[in-house]
Design an enzyme around this catalytic site. Structure first.
Site: not given
Ligand SMILES: *Cc1c(COP(=O)(O)O)cnc(C)c1O
Length: 385
Positions: A229, A45, A322-323
């Protein structure tokens, strides 16, 4: 300076984020080994936590990622458009989004309320929607709270019987896996197990039960279930920050952020620097202008604190960021416009890490890499090919 060559292979650039795809593959393989009884979902993501979603997803698949995880629909659909035909899970949608596109593309989706089941069922054309039911086990973010879980399950059973959805998963998310000893982890795990039992009592036997993000993949094996995940660890960053640095976890930070100095100048003692003159040179000093600022995602909170590596020495950003630019105190270093400065990287050559920047800004390594903007080109290299 010879470091000029290392900034870019061919043409000079103002600044760049170099991403080592071999490090991504190494981290994915390490995470697979840490959760060897479960499948692995690499979370990409937010443009792969700033590293570039598509190249990261490709490297992850090469290293054996069974699944790719995306937060929002645009990300999941972009992965399919880029040719990723494997399992993809996407968990954050709002009412009215084009779920039918995702269902047709075979993307697994999440539902945490009966109305989400209804929306999914309504979006079905030729193949059933693949659904993962989300239980809120205590984080109070997405998902059905335990009181509403039976209603969600009933809606899912109804639409599964109608043939419009296929329940593939039951899942949740941990609030405190970055503190493996927190009692919150045990409490969430217990609630998760109860939710699975309730679902089973309604005849739902999901193939993929999943709960573990990076912290849990690395430190809480009892949370692995069928699928883990991890996100941030994929990029070689520790979810535990300085408490357990990435090297101790066997992870390799994949990104190095570099720039060329746009200007170098000598200022006298008493010279004030940048907006508000929040820093004053205590003695005659050499200053370097770094052509990156908060418009590129550098945190302004790191003003007067962020470390960089210049010519083998740690130096500090002085004055406000700064920016588009910020100043570094090069003290009495020999320096010229065009010289390279490393803002952060793996830390193996003396450069600061994303954790050092996080400390300087009062945030976490996740935010340092993820906020880097589109104005910084990403360059991909492979230290093993
Ligand atoms: C971002 C996210 C992850 C991964 O999390 P990390 O802490 O980066 O490993 C897994 N599951 C969900 C639903 C997330 O939003």
């Amino acid at each position: 300076m010879s470091t000029l060559q290392s900034l870019s292979d061919d043409r000079p650039v103002r600044a760049e984020a170099v991403v080592d795809l071999a490090a991504i593959r190494h981290n994915v393989a390490t995470l697979r080994a840490r959760a060897d009884r479960a499948q692995l979902m690499t979370v990409v993501k937010a443009d792969g936590y700033g590293h570039g979603m598509i190249p990261v997803a490709r490297a992850a698949r090469e290293a054996g990622a069974d699944w790719i995880g995306a937060a929002v629909l645009e990300e999941a659909l972009a992965l399919r458009e880029a040719g990723d035909t494997g399992p993809i899970f996407c968990w954050l949608t709002t009412p009215g989004e084009p779920l039918s596109d995702a269902i047709a593309a075979g993307i697994d989706l999440s539902a945490g309320a009966p109305w989400e089941i209804d929306e999914l069922a309504a979006g079905v054309t030729d193949r059933p929607a693949r659904v993962h039911l989300k239980i809120d086990t205590g984080m109070s973010r997405g998902g059905a709270v335990p009181e509403e879980w039976p209603a969600l399950i009933r809606a899912a059973v109804r639409e599964q019987q109608s043939g419009r959805i296929e329940v593939r998963g039951i899942w949740s998310h941990l609030s405190s896996s970055d503190e493996p000893k927190s009692p919150a982890n045990e409490a969430q795990l217990a609630t998760f197990q109860e939710a699975i039992e309730v679902a089973e009592s309604f005849g739902i036997d999901a193939e993929f039960k999943h709960l573990a993000n990076s912290g849990a993949t690395l430190a809480l094996p009892e949370t692995h279930f069928d699928l883990v995940r991890p996100g941030v660890a994929t990029y070689g960053l520790s979810p535990f920050g300085h408490a357990l640095p990435s090297a101790e976890l066997g992870l390799r930070p994949a990104m190095t952020l570099k720039a060329r100095l746009a200007m170098v100048k000598r200022v006298p003692a008493g010279a004030g620097v940048s907006y508000g003159l929040t820093w004053t040179a205590p003695r005659p000093s050499t200053l370097g202008l770094i052509p990156l600022g908060y418009g590129d995602g550098l945190p302004r909170h790191a003003s007067n604190a962020a470390p960089v590596l210049f010519g083998g020495h740690r130096r500090t950003v002085v004055g406000r960021i700064c920016m588009d630019q910020c100043m570094v105190n090069l003290e009495d270093d020999e320096a010229a416009a065009g010289d390279e400065v490393v803002l952060f990287g793996p830390g193996t050559n003396g450069e600061p890490t994303a954790d050092d920047w996080a400390d300087a800004a009062g945030t976490i390594n996740y935010e340092i890499v993820t906020r880097l903007g589109a104005r910084i080109p990403r360059r991909y290299m492979d230290s093993e090919r």
